[in-house]
Motif scaffolding. Structure first.
Motif, PDB file in Angstrom:
ATOM      1  N   LEU A  71       0.848  -1.187   0.000  1.00  0.00           N
ATOM      2  CA  LEU A  71       0.000   0.000   0.000  1.00  0.00           C
ATOM      3  C   LEU A  71       0.886   1.241   0.000  1.00  0.00           C
ATOM      4  N   LYS A  72       0.686   2.100  -0.986  1.00  0.00           N
ATOM      5  CA  LYS A  72       1.497   3.311  -1.112  1.00  0.00           C
ATOM      6  C   LYS A  72       0.634   4.525  -0.790  1.00  0.00           C
ATOM      7  N   PHE A  73       1.139   5.361   0.133  1.00  0.00           N
ATOM      8  CA  PHE A  73       0.388   6.514   0.615  1.00  0.00           C
ATOM      9  C   PHE A  73       1.267   7.754   0.665  1.00  0.00           C
ATOM     10  N   LEU A  74       0.615   8.854   0.982  1.00  0.00           N
ATOM     11  CA  LEU A  74       1.301  10.101   1.338  1.00  0.00           C
ATOM     12  C   LEU A  74       0.852  10.489   2.733  1.00  0.00           C
ATOM     13  N   LEU A  75       1.774  11.067   3.508  1.00  0.00           N
ATOM     14  CA  LEU A  75       1.446  11.500   4.866  1.00  0.00           C
ATOM     15  C   LEU A  75       1.925  12.940   5.056  1.00  0.00           C
ATOM     16  N   PRO A  76       1.018  13.858   5.414  1.00  0.00           N
ATOM     17  CA  PRO A  76       1.430  15.234   5.688  1.00  0.00           C
ATOM     18  C   PRO A  76       1.943  15.379   7.122  1.00  0.00           C
ATOM     19  N   LEU A  77       3.040  16.085   7.268  1.00  0.00           N
ATOM     20  CA  LEU A  77       3.573  16.422   8.592  1.00  0.00           C
ATOM     21  C   LEU A  77       3.384  17.918   8.796  1.00  0.00           C
ATOM     22  N   LEU A  78       2.911  18.318   9.955  1.00  0.00           N
ATOM     23  CA  LEU A  78       2.689  19.732  10.249  1.00  0.00           C
ATOM     24  C   LEU A  78       3.937  20.316  10.898  1.00  0.00           C
ATOM     25  N   VAL A  79       4.460  21.366  10.287  1.00  0.00           N
ATOM     26  CA  VAL A  79       5.642  22.030  10.823  1.00  0.00           C
ATOM     27  C   VAL A  79       5.264  22.734  12.131  1.00  0.00           C
ATOM     28  N   GLN A  80       6.064  22.532  13.151  1.00  0.00           N
ATOM     29  CA  GLN A  80       5.783  23.153  14.443  1.00  0.00           C
ATOM     30  C   GLN A  80       5.682  24.677  14.297  1.00  0.00           C
ATOM     31  N   GLY A  81       4.646  25.240  14.917  1.00  0.00           N
ATOM     32  CA  GLY A  81       4.428  26.684  14.858  1.00  0.00           C
ATOM     33  C   GLY A  81       3.529  27.124  13.725  1.00  0.00           C
ATOM     34  N   GLU A  82       3.235  26.202  12.785  1.00  0.00           N
ATOM     35  CA  GLU A  82       2.362  26.530  11.658  1.00  0.00           C
ATOM     36  C   GLU A  82       0.906  26.168  11.987  1.00  0.00           C
ATOM     37  N   ARG A  83      -0.019  26.871  11.349  1.00  0.00           N
ATOM     38  CA  ARG A  83      -1.435  26.592  11.537  1.00  0.00           C
ATOM     39  C   ARG A  83      -1.830  25.371  10.703  1.00  0.00           C
ATOM     40  N   ASP A  84      -2.668  24.547  11.293  1.00  0.00           N
ATOM     41  CA  ASP A  84      -3.136  23.342  10.607  1.00  0.00           C
ATOM     42  C   ASP A  84      -3.984  23.741   9.404  1.00  0.00           C
ATOM     43  N   PRO A  85      -3.567  23.381   8.177  1.00  0.00           N
ATOM     44  CA  PRO A  85      -4.345  23.756   6.986  1.00  0.00           C
ATOM     45  C   PRO A  85      -5.619  22.931   6.807  1.00  0.00           C
ATOM     46  N   GLU A  86      -5.769  21.860   7.572  1.00  0.00           N
ATOM     47  CA  GLU A  86      -6.954  21.002   7.477  1.00  0.00           C
ATOM     48  C   GLU A  86      -7.528  20.731   8.875  1.00  0.00           C
ATOM     49  N   PRO A  87      -8.011  21.768   9.550  1.00  0.00           N
ATOM     50  CA  PRO A  87      -8.514  21.590  10.920  1.00  0.00           C
ATOM     51  C   PRO A  87      -9.746  20.699  10.987  1.00  0.00           C
ATOM     52  N   GLU A  88     -10.451  20.537   9.863  1.00  0.00           N
ATOM     53  CA  GLU A  88     -11.640  19.679   9.855  1.00  0.00           C
ATOM     54  C   GLU A  88     -11.286  18.197   9.922  1.00  0.00           C
ATOM     55  N   ASP A  89     -10.014  17.859   9.640  1.00  0.00           N
ATOM     56  CA  ASP A  89      -9.548  16.473   9.754  1.00  0.00           C
ATOM     57  C   ASP A  89      -9.168  16.232  11.211  1.00  0.00           C
ATOM     58  N   HIS A  90      -9.977  15.471  11.919  1.00  0.00           N
ATOM     59  CA  HIS A  90      -9.782  15.298  13.361  1.00  0.00           C
ATOM     60  C   HIS A  90      -8.796  14.191  13.705  1.00  0.00           C
ATOM     61  N   ARG A  91      -8.224  13.570  12.715  1.00  0.00           N
ATOM     62  CA  ARG A  91      -7.199  12.575  13.005  1.00  0.00           C
ATOM     63  C   ARG A  91      -5.928  13.262  13.486  1.00  0.00           C
ATOM     64  N   VAL A  93      -2.329  14.612  13.677  1.00  0.00           N
ATOM     65  CA  VAL A  93      -1.380  15.062  12.668  1.00  0.00           C
ATOM     66  C   VAL A  93       0.025  14.949  13.245  1.00  0.00           C
ATOM     67  N   ASN A  94       0.890  14.289  12.509  1.00  0.00           N
ATOM     68  CA  ASN A  94       2.275  14.140  12.953  1.00  0.00           C
ATOM     69  C   ASN A  94       3.018  15.447  12.781  1.00  0.00           C
ATOM     70  N   MET A  95       3.863  15.769  13.752  1.00  0.00           N
ATOM     71  CA  MET A  95       4.575  17.043  13.761  1.00  0.00           C
ATOM     72  C   MET A  95       6.020  16.848  13.292  1.00  0.00           C
ATOM     73  N   THR A  96       6.600  17.937  12.791  1.00  0.00           N
ATOM     74  CA  THR A  96       8.003  17.954  12.419  1.00  0.00           C
ATOM     75  C   THR A  96       8.558  19.345  12.636  1.00  0.00           C
ATOM     76  N   ARG A  97       9.887  19.458  12.635  1.00  0.00           N
ATOM     77  CA  ARG A  97      10.550  20.754  12.766  1.00  0.00           C
ATOM     78  C   ARG A  97      11.235  21.098  11.447  1.00  0.00           C
ATOM     79  N   LEU A  98      11.309  22.372  11.171  1.00  0.00           N
ATOM     80  CA  LEU A  98      11.928  22.795   9.914  1.00  0.00           C
ATOM     81  C   LEU A  98      13.367  22.322   9.801  1.00  0.00           C
ATOM     82  N   ARG A  99      14.065  22.254  10.930  1.00  0.00           N
ATOM     83  CA  ARG A  99      15.481  21.884  10.875  1.00  0.00           C
ATOM     84  C   ARG A  99      15.693  20.373  10.746  1.00  0.00           C
ATOM     85  N   ASP A 100      14.624  19.586  10.876  1.00  0.00           N
ATOM     86  CA  ASP A 100      14.766  18.133  10.759  1.00  0.00           C
ATOM     87  C   ASP A 100      15.098  17.739   9.322  1.00  0.00           C
TER      88      ASP A 100
END
Length: 460
Positions: A71-91, A93-100
């Motif tokens: 199974l091949k998928f895509l997963l969005p990671l939310l950059v710390q400090g950024e606003r969630d672009p899909e707040p209606e998705d209640h699952r 969201v995995n976080m990441t840092r820009l420097r990672d």
């Protein structure tokens, strides 16, 4: 009804036994020193020969069947400090840092996904762990779900424009699972529900669902099983590939490899060449050894069969080894090596094929997070393998007979006036898909959603 052998007094002066007036058995002279296993039964009408070797050939059984899911998928990671672009998705969201770094992100995310698989009661590992331990994926093929990078998957322009997200591609591969175990389907469903509820996994046209079918012991299918499967897939490719959306940007495999066998395989090129030589004649000019009663009998009842199709099946049954058959059902060029019906693991033409398990792979279904689609497609691939494995399965000739008939009906309707057509293209595709599923014995509730998808997406 299967042909029957007449009494010995039907032996002709030319050294043949007559069988059901259509079939004769060639009897060698005592001085010929012929291997009795090479005796053949021949249809006088179409030159089809049936080998008696099949009685002593090693058999696969449905209890040998296993399958695996990629199974091949895509997963969005939310950059710390950024606003969630899909707040209606209640699952979550995995976080990441820009420097990672990407490597850091992948290692962390793979572990998160592996944890969700383990929560579903399955063993799991990641490509990061395997690499660190200096191991190899094949060590886990029979026991663990493996999480790794999906090479083809990438976000659409619309997804890439969602501010705050960084995207990672993810592939989740199951271990080899016993097809006859009633719990197997439930195990896969539990994993899917855990993944989709705990992560914002998405699929687009660059993602795919691949199904591998093989033997539980890791050995290759018998050559006869592969020929039976290849015959069925050659004739049924249009019906099976109708699950692909014709309006998809990847319909013609721009992003992934999974082209049509009937267009890009060596078999297709060879069959076309032979058909042109015969100038459209539907008759078989040379005797062909078909080591299968069911295939030969169906061919014998279809003298109207298109020349290219008959030649393709003849060439397929001439293959004398797994390697020859694997290469015949693969394309010459690299991009056509792994077709939608992928037999390249038997052709051994490149390192990937040599390293892969000895399985046949279905790789034409586009990525999805619809669990009914995934489980339905899995059941369809399993049914196709089932009927190919069991040489006495009555479903096999029923499916093959209908597929040949449908192809002949379509060829006759080419050029017909539109107002005389009683069904739309979508309706025809849906009907042919449904008839094939019914002949295969796939339960209606299992394929219903896919039938609706086929009907809707194939409307013009």
């Amino acid at each position: 009804m299967a042909p029957y052998i007449q009494e010995p007094d039907m032996l002709s002066s030319s050294g043949y036994w007559v069988v059901d007036r259509r079939i004769v058995i060639a009897i060698p002279n005592s001085s010929d020193h012929m291997d009795p296993h090479r005796l053949a039964i021949e249809s006088t009408k179409h030159g089809i020969k049936h080998s008696l070797m099949e009685a002593t050939a090693p058999l696969d059984t449905v209890h040998d069947l296993s399958f695996g899911v990629e199974l091949k998928f895509l997963l969005p990671l939310l950059v710390q400090g950024e606003r969630d672009p899909e707040p209606e998705d209640h699952r979550n969201v995995n976080m990441t840092r820009l420097r990672d770094s990407e490597a850091t992100r992948r290692e962390q995310i793979y572990e998160c996904i592996a944890k969700s698989i383990s929560q579903a009661g399955e063993k799991s590992t990641t490509i990061s762990r395997i690499t660190k331990d200096a191991s190899h994926e094949r060590a886990f093929w029979k026991s663990h779900w493996i999480v790794k990078k999906a090479n083809s998957a990438e976000p659409t322009p619309e997804q890439a424009n969602l501010e705050g997200y960084v995207w990672l591609s993810v592939e989740v591969s199951s271990p080899s699972l016993p097809a006859k175990d009633a719990e197997t389907k439930h195990r896969i469903e539990a994993v899917l529900r855990s993944l989709f509820s705990n992560h914002r996994l998405v699929a687009n046209y660059t993602c795919e669902v691949h199904i591998h079918v093989g033997r539980t012991d890791g050995q290759p299918f018998s050559l006869t099983t592969l020929k039976r499967l290849g015959t069925l897939l050659w004739m049924g490719e249009e019906q099976i590939r109708s699950i692909r959306n014709p309006r998809s940007p990847n319909y013609h495999n721009v992003y992934t490899w999974g082209f049509e066998t009937r267009k890009y395989s060596r078999l297709a090129l060879r069959a076309q060449e032979l058909a042109l030589r015969e100038h459209g004649s539907a008759a078989c000019q040379d005797g062909v050894l078909v080591e299968d009663w069911q295939v030969a009998e169906v061919l014998d009842t279809h003298p109207e069969m298109q020349t290219k199709d008959r030649k393709a099946i003849e060439e397929l049954w001439k293959a004398g080894s797994h390697m020859e058959l694997g290469r015949l059902l693969s394309g010459e060029k690299k991009q056509y090596r792994r077709l939608g019906f992928n037999f390249s693991a038997f052709g051994l033409e490149d390192e990937r094929a040599r390293d892969n398990p000895r399985t046949m792979e279905f790789r034409m279904m586009e990525g999805t997070t619809n669990i009914n689609y995934i489980l339905g497609w899995l059941s369809i691939c399993k049914a196709l393998a089932d009927v190919a494995v069991t040489r006495s399965d009555g479903r096999y000739p029923m499916v093959l007979d209908r597929l040949i008939g449908q192809r002949h009906a379509r060829s006759r309707s080419v050029g017909a006036r539109r107002e005389t057509v009683s069904e739309t293209q979508g309706q025809r595709c849906g009907r042919e898909f449904r008839e094939m599923m019914d002949d295969l014995g796939v339960p209606r509730d299992v394929y219903r959603d896919l039938e609706a998808k086929v009907t809707l997406e194939n409307e013009v």
